[in-house]
Design an enzyme around this catalytic site. Structure first.
Site, PDB file in Angstrom:
ATOM      1  NE  ARG A 125      -2.241   5.627   0.677  1.00 45.49           N
ATOM      2  CZ  ARG A 125      -1.831   4.636   1.453  1.00 45.49           C
ATOM      3  NH1 ARG A 125      -0.527   4.486   1.685  1.00 45.49           N
ATOM      4  NH2 ARG A 125      -2.676   3.793   2.000  1.00 45.49           N
ATOM      5  CG  ASN A 158      -1.954   9.649  -5.303  1.00 44.82           C
ATOM      6  OD1 ASN A 158      -2.915  10.405  -5.418  1.00 44.82           O
ATOM      7  ND2 ASN A 158      -1.998   8.564  -4.549  1.00 44.82           N
ATOM      8  CB  SER A 173      -0.944  -0.007   1.208  1.00 43.89           C
ATOM      9  OG  SER A 173      -0.211   0.029   2.431  1.00 43.89           O
TER      10      SER A 173
END
Length: 270
Positions: free
Chosen positions: A198, A202, A194
């Site tokens: 993440r 982005n 994660s």
């Protein structure tokens, strides 16, 4: 590097392709390694220079700025980390500054550095991807480094037996050991995955938006149409860049805070 010289898909693919050496498993993304190393060296250089010029009376503006960052990181460590470990605050500061600088490369015009690089090497098709955090190798490497520290402190604080008990008896007790092992494994491996995905997701999406905006000037701003499309491109670029400053800072902050939280969980001895 104009989009007029290549199709839209080719233009985007060119910008999202790393400059590599080697083949197969031993393929190294040279641009990612060099840019991230230079940014890390910049942190060390600025920190060393500032350390030699500290003022205790009336510090200058830059020292005040750096001290505000230190206070910000120290506050987050105090709030999220139980007890004391001299490694955590320096690690959190390094993570925050390094991730932020790597993210900041996304704010440099997408064609500028690749174009200069092509002029230097004399190859109009040379690849250069200057945002290290849009390379999944970077974010995974950082995340698994944090994960290695998580495993180390889990074993150091809980002991090897305590660490094994966490897998055997958490979260459903001793009567569901097989389920506990699967659930705890998923919970632990989700931490680095994660963290990495993440940040990568982005930043990759942000870079892609900049490329799409750049295509406005390369494919639409031709002749009289430039009177409309060129100002629109400038406006979109400016608006997205301002918004992206928030994104790059937020992603660096999230990576830092989750690093502190995960290491704090590893230090819990129950």
């Amino acid at each position: 590097m104009s989009a007029e010289k290549m199709g839209t898909v080719e233009y985007i693919q060119h910008h999202l392709t790393n400059n590599t050496v080697g083949e197969g498993f031993w393929t190294f993304n040279v641009d990612t390694i060099v840019v991230s190393a230079l940014l890390g060296a910049l942190i060390v250089f600025v920190g060393a220079r500032l350390g030699k010029q500290l003022e205790s009376g009336t510090p200058g503006g830059f020292q005040n700025f750096v001290e505000s960052i230190l206070d910000f990181v120290a506050t987050n460590v105090r709030d999220a980390f139980p007890g004391h470990n001299p490694l955590i605050a320096p690690l959190a500061l390094t993570v925050f500054l390094w991730v932020w600088l790597m993210n900041f490369m996304d704010l440099i015009p997408v064609d500028l550095l690749p174009y200069l690089y092509q002029l230097i090497v004399g190859d109009s098709h040379a690849y250069l991807k200057v945002v290290p955090t849009t390379d999944l190798n970077t974010t995974l490497a950082m995340a698994f480094t944090v994960f290695a520290l998580i495993l180390y402190y889990n074993i150091k604080v809980k002991g090897l037996l305590g660490f094994l008990k966490m897998f055997l008896f958490h979260p459903f007790g001793k009567f569901l050991i097989p389920v506990n092992i699967v659930m705890t494994f998923i919970e632990e491996i989700a931490k680095p995955i994660s963290l990495a995905l993440r940040l990568f997701g982005n930043m990759f999406a942000g870079e892609l938006v900049f490329l799409l905006i750049a295509l406005i000037g390369g494919t639409m701003a031709v002749g009289a149409a430039a009177l409309f499309w060129a100002p629109l491109q400038v406006l979109l670029d400016l608006g997205w860049a301002i918004f992206h400053i928030l994104i790059i800072t937020l992603q660096a902050f999230i990576f830092m805070v989750l690093t502190i939280v995960y290491l704090g969980m590893a230090h819990e001895d129950h």
